[in-house]
Design a protein around this motif. Structure first.
Motif: not given
Lengths: 332, 511
Positions: A1, A3-4, A6-8, A213, B344-345, B404-405, B408, B432
């Motif tokens: 969820m 993921e959406t 972190s879009g452009q 990170n 991923r994050k 975008s995911g 990435q 995702g």
């Protein structure tokens, strides 16, 4: 969820004043200050003004360079002021012959510089060791030397003021080859070397990856612990040099005063310069500009008759503004 | 409260940032029953529980508790109203005494002072009911996980709970401790308390639960009596497979175009902690090996052992015939491995760095000279992979956090492909990610294998494993229980092994 989300970023394409300020705010502030002074402050455009400001800002910049690297990994170093005091106490003890009677003065001055800076680097390494291998939070780990360091410096000198007249040593604070103060040359050398290091080398990339990170950096095979060890050692090294510059200028070393409050000045310069305090994004040139901005604000206020106490409040306001802008720029 | 259900959640809806997490889910709990709640990752189990306990506010639907509408705003309020939750990570105060933990929030008072003797007696009484005799004055952290859990349950009972929710209570317990927990659950049931039991261990469900509710994609797909549903049906319902009709090709995977080569990696009888008990598998050049299994079967945990993120307690690993004993990820990288993790994050991208910098992260030593990164080599590398993998970005210098995911994920794939690995481990490579990018990534994985790369792919999507893998190892409760090969790979067999721990067909395939 997630993921959406972190879009452009939709704001990216348009001009965003807050983002612009976050990016170039320090440069703009510096330029405005210069213009203001050129118009309102008498005798501003002189070599003397430049020298006064540069020599005053030198030690802060030197320390702040090391601090930038530490903060780049997501850490912080509170012990820099105390390490300056130790370095500033050690060097005169050697070239004044307190430990071993002085032979060739050049040899003794060289030894004094090497040993003082070496000790400072080792103390930084100790900080790094606590942070990397004992997983102690950086703010707590470096608090150890923040508190103990000044005590060590006082014990070394029995709490005495060390006064000296050793031109061979004081050259690093007072010398002016080609009219440029030696300390300014040292500062620029450190700034340029560090900036190149951070941008171009594997080590620099490792610093930013660790701060950005840590888990990902470790999984990509970056030796995260060694990187941390190194940045704290570098911070100690920078503080050691700054300590020497301060005592060379003053012709005296007072363990109570050398580097007092320096950790906060350095962190302020880093923050105003645009380095992310949470790590992962760091700029050495930004730190230099940040330190210059803070210095110039103070100079401007003093030169125009505002008392130093009021200048402190303005300094605080600038830091708050810089950090706020940074967050706004990041939120986009 | 006569005959009606103790709890009814009807048509519950919940959206996060516009995306539905619950889309009309329902749950009904009777008085004095132990009710299993199961589903895949993201099916909506925990959201359902958090809506019930007031942690999340629901967007739609109705909750009745004891026949009356139930509205709470916080887990604390829910607890006071008779619904207690016991989380996987025990949310008690470790350095305070057992008594304080049990009585926190409803302390006994006398003349305005805390009445310690009354509270100690109360704590002892509650724990004795479960057959536990411990010094309640000692701090909670002196006791093992199972006992701490009992304390959490005792606390719930102390609040006169009518419904106790247990979220994966057995995941950190050993067999003896599980038996103890089950005894307590049966006791609760005998006292008329209902239990919602969330677990992925099928055998446990059959042992202790009366009924089961299966969730998928934010909906309730089935509620049944435990003795009316067999394991295969359970697993099929969770994964959304209807075994009566076989669907067409659902992924972008196509069959291997070349024979698998020599063995690259072998693991034998790996074990570590609770999650990995006994896992053996091997991966050959040019093949995709799939890891199938339910959540908690030990797939990711096994991958972490292979990559040196955790250390194995027992078992051996070999890379191209030589021993592989990684102490840290860099050892595994040196042995020619790459690992695209499921998170991923938190374990993949470095958000503040550019696409090119993220790509070259694992490759820094070989694109640098004397410690100085070669900008031209880095740029060349980035441009090559942006083109090859079809990464949509404004250029190598764009920050990865703005992608975008799916893009990435491609950058992270490129990070490892650039190191020219022998073995690439992919954990949920398409989770995702939108449908289009998903297909692209699946095709890329196939291409990489066809060029000779050994791929170990973990996926919770059955079709991805069945259609994508050349060989499948099924893991169940920390053990590799089946190996399927070529035409022997079918949804039916994979499901069977996931459900029962073996599949009769498996033996034939192996023979």
């Amino acid at each position: 969820m997630t993921e959406t989300l972190s879009g452009q970023s939709p704001a990216g394409r348009f001009f965003d004043p807050l983002d612009f300020l976050a990016r170039y705010g320090t440069v703009i502030a510096l330029a405005l200050l210069l213009v203001f002074n050129l118009i309102f402050t008498r005798n501003f455009a002189t070599l003397q003004t430049l020298n006064v400001n540069l020599t005053q800002v030198c030690t802060i910049v030197i320390v702040a360079v090391g601090m930038t690297m530490v903060i780049g990994t997501g850490g912080i170093d509170l012990s820099v002021g105390s390490i300056m005091a130790i370095s500033g106490a050690l060097a005169p003890m050697i070239f004044l012959g307190t430990i071993v009677p002085v032979g060739n003065i050049y040899l003794w001055v060289a030894a004094a510089i090497l040993i003082a800076v070496g000790a400072a680097t080792l103390l930084g390494l100790f900080n790094g060791w606590l942070v990397a291998y004992f997983r102690i939070q950086p703010i707590v780990a470096t608090l150890v030397l923040f508190i103990a360091g000044r005590g060590i410096a006082q014990v070394l000198t029995n709490g005495n003021l060390q006064v000296f007249r050793v031109p061979e040593f004081q050259w690093i604070g007072l010398g002016r080859p080609l009219g440029i103060p030696v300390q300014v040359i040292i500062m620029m050398a450190i700034v340029l070397l560090a900036a190149w290091c951070l941008r171009r080398t594997v080590f620099g990339r490792s610093i930013l990856a660790t701060g950005g990170n840590e888990r990902a950096a470790e999984l990509a095979g970056i030796p995260v612990n060694r990187v941390k060890l190194a940045v704290y050692a570098i911070s100690g090294f920078c503080a050691g040099i700054a300590g020497l510059v301060v005592v060379a200028i003053n012709s005296a070393s007072d363990a109570n005063l050398v580097g007092l409050g320096m950790e906060l000045d350095a962190i302020a310069a880093v923050a105003v310069g645009g380095t992310l305090l949470s790590g992962g994004k760091a700029t050495i040139i930004g730190t230099l500009l940040g330190a210059l901005t803070i210095q110039l604000v103070r100079y401007t206020l003093l030169a125009n008759g505002v008392p130093d106490a009021a200048a402190l409040v303005v300094k605080a306001a600038i830091i708050v503004l810089a950090v706020w802008l940074q967050q706004q720029g990041r939120a986009r | 409260m006569a005959d009606g259900p103790l709890l009814s959640m009807i048509g519950i809806e919940k959206r996060f940032a516009g995306i539905p997490a619950l889309a009309g889910a329902s749950l009904e709990i009777r008085s004095g029953e132990v009710h299993a709640l199961i589903g895949q990752n993201g099916a909506g189990k925990s959201t359902m529980i958090k809506v019930l306990t007031g942690y999340h506010k629901r967007d739609g639907g109705e909750v009745l508790f004891g026949g009356v509408p139930f509205e709470v705003n916080s887990p604390h309020q829910a607890q006071k109203s008779g619904i207690s939750t016991i989380y996987q990570e025990i949310n008690l105060v470790p350095f305070r005494s057992v008594t304080e933990n049990i009585c926190l929030g409803r302390e006994a008072r006398r003349f305005g002072m805390l009445d310690w003797s009354a509270m100690h007696a109360e704590a002892e009484r509650l724990l004795e009911a479960f057959g536990i005799n411990i010094n309640v004055r000692r701090p909670l952290m002196d006791f093992n996980t199972a006992t701490q859990q009992m304390v959490a349950i005792a606390r719930a009972i102390g609040f006169s709970a009518r419904l106790v929710i247990m979220d994966e209570p057995t995941s950190s317990l050993d067999e003896g401790e599980v038996a103890m927990l089950f005894k307590v659950i049966r006791r609760l049931k005998a006292d008329g308390v209902s239990v919602i039991f969330v677990s992925h261990k099928l055998d446990e469900l059959y042992e202790v639960c009366d009924r089961v509710t299966i969730m998928r994609d934010g909906r309730t797909v089935r509620t049944a009596d435990m003795d009316q549903i067999d394991k295969l049906e359970l697993v099929s319902a969770m994964l959304g497979r209807d075994l009566s009709k076989v669907e067409g090709h659902a992924t972008a995977f196509t069959g291997a175009t070349r024979e698998a080569g020599e063995t690259v990696f072998v693991a034998q009888h790996l074990a570590a902690a609770q999650a990995v008990q006994d896992v053996s598998f091997e991966v050959r050049r040019g093949e995709i090996v799939g890891f199938a299994g339910l959540l908690g079967a030990g797939r990711t945990e096994t991958a972490r052992l292979v990559f040196g993120m955790d250390q194995a307690r027992a078992g051996t690993m070999q890379v191209e015939g030589g021993p592989h004993v990684p102490q840290r990820p860099s050892d595994a990288i040196a042995a020619g491995m790459g690992f695209v993790t499921e998170d991923r994050k938190h374990e993949g991208i470095v958000p503040e760095l550019s696409v090119a910098e993220n790509m070259s992260l694992a490759l820094l030593p070989s694109i640098s000279r004397g410690g100085v990164v070669s900008e031209s080599k880095q740029r060349e590398l980035a441009e090559r992979f942006i083109k090859q993998l079809g990464i949509k970005c404004s250029g190598p210098n764009q920050k990865i956090r703005d992608l975008s995911g799916g893009n990435q994920q491609k950058v992270l794939l490129a990070r490892w492909l650039a190191t020219d690995p022998k073995l690439l481990i992919l954990d949920e490579p398409t989770r995702g990610i939108d449908v289009g990018a998903k297909g692209e990534i699946q095709r890329l994985i196939r291409q990489m294998a066809d060029r000779g790369l050994a791929v170990l792919m973990i996926s919770s999507e059955l079709e991805e494993v069945v259609e994508g893998a050349d060989r499948v190892f099924v893991l169940r409760e920390g053990r590799s229980v089946a190996e399927l090969d070529g035409d022997g790979i079918s949804e039916e067999r994979v499901l069977g092994a996931m459900a029962h721990g073996h599949s009769s067909e498996t033996e034939q395939v192996r023979a």
